[in-house]
Design a protein around this motif. Sequence first.
Motif, PDB file in Angstrom:
ATOM      1  N   UNK A 139     -71.728 -33.380 -63.335  1.00  0.00           N
ATOM      2  CA  UNK A 139     -71.108 -33.031 -64.614  1.00  0.00           C
ATOM      3  C   UNK A 139     -70.155 -34.145 -65.050  1.00  0.00           C
ATOM      4  N   UNK A 140     -69.393 -34.693 -64.105  1.00  0.00           N
ATOM      5  CA  UNK A 140     -68.469 -35.783 -64.441  1.00  0.00           C
ATOM      6  C   UNK A 140     -69.229 -37.004 -64.949  1.00  0.00           C
ATOM      7  N   UNK A 141     -70.381 -37.298 -64.341  1.00  0.00           N
ATOM      8  CA  UNK A 141     -71.175 -38.438 -64.796  1.00  0.00           C
ATOM      9  C   UNK A 141     -71.686 -38.238 -66.220  1.00  0.00           C
ATOM     10  N   UNK A 162     -64.140 -33.682 -61.915  1.00  0.00           N
ATOM     11  CA  UNK A 162     -64.241 -32.309 -62.396  1.00  0.00           C
ATOM     12  C   UNK A 162     -63.837 -31.377 -61.270  1.00  0.00           C
ATOM     13  N   UNK A 163     -62.849 -30.533 -61.535  1.00  0.00           N
ATOM     14  CA  UNK A 163     -62.423 -29.553 -60.531  1.00  0.00           C
ATOM     15  C   UNK A 163     -63.517 -28.505 -60.355  1.00  0.00           C
ATOM     16  N   UNK A 193     -58.406 -29.271 -70.020  1.00  0.00           N
ATOM     17  CA  UNK A 193     -59.571 -28.393 -70.060  1.00  0.00           C
ATOM     18  C   UNK A 193     -60.435 -28.758 -71.257  1.00  0.00           C
ATOM     19  N   UNK A 194     -61.740 -28.639 -71.073  1.00  0.00           N
ATOM     20  CA  UNK A 194     -62.650 -28.875 -72.184  1.00  0.00           C
ATOM     21  C   UNK A 194     -63.844 -27.939 -72.066  1.00  0.00           C
ATOM     22  N   UNK A 211     -62.313 -28.051 -65.872  1.00  0.00           N
ATOM     23  CA  UNK A 211     -61.010 -28.714 -65.754  1.00  0.00           C
ATOM     24  C   UNK A 211     -61.260 -30.143 -65.295  1.00  0.00           C
ATOM     25  N   UNK A 212     -60.723 -31.104 -66.033  1.00  0.00           N
ATOM     26  CA  UNK A 212     -61.039 -32.512 -65.812  1.00  0.00           C
ATOM     27  C   UNK A 212     -59.765 -33.291 -65.521  1.00  0.00           C
TER      28      UNK A 212
END
Length: 343
Positions: A139-141, A162-163, A193-194, A211-212
């Motif tokens: 997801x972070x990528x 990403x938490x 947060x997004x 949560x990023x």
Amino acid sequence: MIRFALIPFWREAGCAAARGGARLAGVARALLHRALLFGGLAAFSLLGGEPPSFSLLPAVAVERSGVFLHQLLATPAPEVPTNLWLLPAPAPGKPWRLSRADLSALLLTNAPTLAAAQWTGAPAVVISRRVRALSEAEVAALLREPLSREFQCRPEDLELKVARLPVPVLAPDEPLTLKVVELPATGPSASFLLRFELRGDTEAFGVWQAAVQARVWKEVYVTAAPLKRGQTLDRQAVTLERRDVLLLREACDTLPAEPELLEVTENLPAGVPLLRRALRLKPVVNRGQLVRGVVQEGALSIALKVEVLEDGAPGQWIRVRNPQSKRELRGKVQDEQTILIVL
């Protein structure tokens, strides 16, 4: 084969009509209709052969390319090609249930020669879209490209973490694109947060929240030795290092061609990022100094002595005072001896 298969049909129907057996005549008409409708497979059955038998699976997961007959069978069938397409794949999270009758109806349209097949196994099959849970790193990528535009940096300079996701992100195992649909009102920061949406080529797969934590890495100038207030900046006193600048929005990443024109405005220890607010143009006039003030009005030019009320560098506007009238004026520093005064 159909031609030879029809002879017994007519004979059976004729005998039934001669005996007045309406029921047998009805059977004959049904058999004839079946032979004409299903073609070679029905003829094969009437000539003594048996239609194929397929064992139905209770559940299958398919790709976006669609549902193929061989995917629904518990055991391989030589007469079923692997490219026999039945219908489009269901949307993720919205499975379909097909009974044996539904499959026979589909085969009647897509493969009439197999429509008379005998079904065994499960009474119905549940068809779902094959999905998998995306990891936080995946997801972070996917977030890096859209968020780099929000942070106004290169994607390779943005580090995201990403938490733990509140709910699993289930998506098809296929090329995905991500769209950020909601950010904090104040914009992205070091922790926020997004909400984001995952999409394929032609369909959306859902919206999730995450949560990023973010870092923006960039080469900035760092003090190589302690600097004192009022010290002229020297390139030997600073060095370039890669630092997280997300919380250092005024970090200097460039210096003028002549850094000696700058001076430090506060004491700085070694190893700290050099901020823009800690630098200023080196003044050429200082408070309390008497310099030449030039007042210009069209072709008229008047020179007078003025007292400098604040330090100033070339191009800066500062306050000056006429020592005789005590009137304060504003002027633009030209050099260390001249200030252009505007009335």
